[in-house]
Scaffold this motif. Structure first.
Motif, mmCIF file in Angstrom:
data_model
loop_
_atom_site.group_PDB
_atom_site.id
_atom_site.type_symbol
_atom_site.label_atom_id
_atom_site.label_comp_id
_atom_site.label_asym_id
_atom_site.label_seq_id
_atom_site.Cartn_x
_atom_site.Cartn_y
_atom_site.Cartn_z
ATOM 1 N N PRO A 70 0.834 -1.200 0.000
ATOM 2 C CA PRO A 70 0.000 0.000 0.000
ATOM 3 C C PRO A 70 0.874 1.257 0.000
ATOM 4 N N PRO A 71 0.478 2.299 -0.729
ATOM 5 C CA PRO A 71 1.334 3.487 -0.864
ATOM 6 C C PRO A 71 1.821 4.077 0.454
ATOM 7 N N ALA A 72 0.954 4.089 1.459
ATOM 8 C CA ALA A 72 1.324 4.720 2.726
ATOM 9 C C ALA A 72 2.481 4.013 3.410
ATOM 10 N N ALA A 73 2.674 2.721 3.102
ATOM 11 C CA ALA A 73 3.717 1.937 3.771
ATOM 12 C C ALA A 73 5.046 1.949 3.030
ATOM 13 N N ALA A 74 5.102 2.544 1.857
ATOM 14 C CA ALA A 74 6.281 2.404 0.993
ATOM 15 C C ALA A 74 7.558 2.933 1.634
ATOM 16 N N GLU A 75 7.506 4.119 2.238
ATOM 17 C CA GLU A 75 8.720 4.692 2.822
ATOM 18 C C GLU A 75 9.139 3.974 4.100
ATOM 19 N N ASP A 76 8.170 3.583 4.920
ATOM 20 C CA ASP A 76 8.511 2.831 6.133
ATOM 21 C C ASP A 76 9.177 1.511 5.775
ATOM 22 N N ASN A 94 5.708 0.891 -6.078
ATOM 23 C CA ASN A 94 4.449 1.306 -5.473
ATOM 24 C C ASN A 94 3.871 2.544 -6.139
ATOM 25 N N ALA A 95 2.560 2.746 -5.913
ATOM 26 C CA ALA A 95 1.870 3.910 -6.489
ATOM 27 C C ALA A 95 2.102 5.118 -5.598
ATOM 28 N N ILE A 96 3.296 5.686 -5.689
ATOM 29 C CA ILE A 96 3.665 6.843 -4.875
ATOM 30 C C ILE A 96 4.072 7.996 -5.784
ATOM 31 N N ASN A 97 4.060 9.206 -5.217
ATOM 32 C CA ASN A 97 4.391 10.354 -6.062
ATOM 33 C C ASN A 97 5.899 10.422 -6.310
ATOM 34 N N TRP A 225 -9.993 0.943 -0.666
ATOM 35 C CA TRP A 225 -9.000 1.043 0.411
ATOM 36 C C TRP A 225 -7.600 1.314 -0.125
ATOM 37 N N ARG A 226 -7.320 0.883 -1.387
ATOM 38 C CA ARG A 226 -6.002 1.186 -1.942
ATOM 39 C C ARG A 226 -6.055 2.242 -3.046
ATOM 40 N N GLU A 230 -3.821 6.038 -3.485
ATOM 41 C CA GLU A 230 -3.169 6.337 -4.762
ATOM 42 C C GLU A 230 -3.562 7.725 -5.246
ATOM 43 N N LEU A 231 -4.844 8.065 -5.109
ATOM 44 C CA LEU A 231 -5.282 9.385 -5.565
ATOM 45 C C LEU A 231 -4.737 10.486 -4.667
#
Length: 279
Positions: A70-76, A94-97, A225-226, A230-231
């Motif tokens: 999930p995008p929110a977890a990518a950096e962690d 991942n779908a991150i900016n 939820w995912r 992303e948006l």
């Protein structure tokens, strides 16, 4: 080129399917079972992945790691990897900016070779053939292209600058996913006034319109939820480019009303529209 040992973080619906394709040209595909759900275990087993008990063991044994979470977890997740000084190729898929993709590349370098990636399309099962876009060092992108050669995952390199693949992924997602949200709102409003069938009749004259596919509203709800995060990522990318992010952030807020629809196999169109109408 020698077949690499590959690690997948983590086997969600996309990650497991991509990992299964990678297995065709890999010595072994590993996944870390610590803290994962029974659903993840089942997906990993079905994909033929090899479980390892800890992240350090996965990193020690892997030549190439693919991050699909999930995008929110990518950096962690990248931060956890950085603590173990991974020295192989790290595919940030991942779908991150783009700014986050660049931060992750800086976080993991110079120990690892980071390749920015973005998957456009559905998981590679049942005849689906998504494309994994790549931006990074040429030798690393060529290695990834070899890993997926002859599989249902197509690859395309976009150059060497980190963030290009993420930008393409979010550019497409911002249109595709927001369009699905607009369909749900249009059908919900029409249903409230008893003209939903008439709306679909109008839409049927335009078969190139997402509005002619109201059945997809259920899929949109189950993926909210995912899709919402992303948006949010795409909104950040728009703001960074000097473009107004409010439309995408509003779509993400709308999707949040469906967050509890994750994994609901019994969801109907009427149920999805009812949930959308209740904050």
């Amino acid at each position: 080129m020698d077949q690499p040992t590959v690690g997948i973080l983590h086997p969600g619906s996309m990650g497991a399917a991509v990992a299964a394709c990678a297995a065709a040209n890999a010595t072994e595909v590993l996944w870390c079972e610590a803290g994962r759900s029974p659903a993840s275990v089942a997906r990993a087993e079905q994909a033929g992945l090899t479980p390892v008990p800890t992240l350090p063991e996965l990193l020690d044994r892997s030549d190439l790691v693919i991050s699909l979470c999930p995008p929110a977890a990518a950096e962690d997740l990248a931060c956890d990897v950085s603590q173990h000084r991974f020295t192989g190729v790290y595919v940030e898929a991942n779908a991150i900016n783009p700014e986050r993709a660049q931060r992750i590349a800086a976080l993991l370098g110079p120990d690892a070779t980071v390749v920015d990636g973005g998957v456009v399309g559905s998981p590679p099962v049942g005849g689906k053939t998504p494309t994994l876009y790549l931006s990074g060092r040429v030798d690393a992108t060529e290695r990834i292209e070899s890993l997926f050669a002859g599989t249902a995952v197509h690859t395309k390199a976009l150059g060497t600058k980190a963030g290009k693949a993420s930008a393409l992924k979010l550019s497409y997602a911002s249109f595709q996913k927001t369009s699905r949200v607009l369909v749900a709102l249009a059908v919900g409003m029409a249903r409230e006034h008893g003209v939903d069938q008439e709306l679909l009749e109008v839409a049927s004259r335009r078969t190139d319109s997402y509005l002619s596919e109201p059945g997809y509203i259920v899929k949109t709800a189950s993926r909210a939820w995912r899709w919402g995060p992303e948006l949010e990522e795409a909104g950040h990318a728009l703001a960074a480019a000097g473009l107004p992010p409010e439309m995408l952030r509003a779509a993400a807020s709308t999707l949040a009303r469906w967050n509890d629809a994750k994994g609901d196999s019994e969801l109907t169109l009427a149920d999805a529209l009812d949930r959308l109408a209740q904050p």
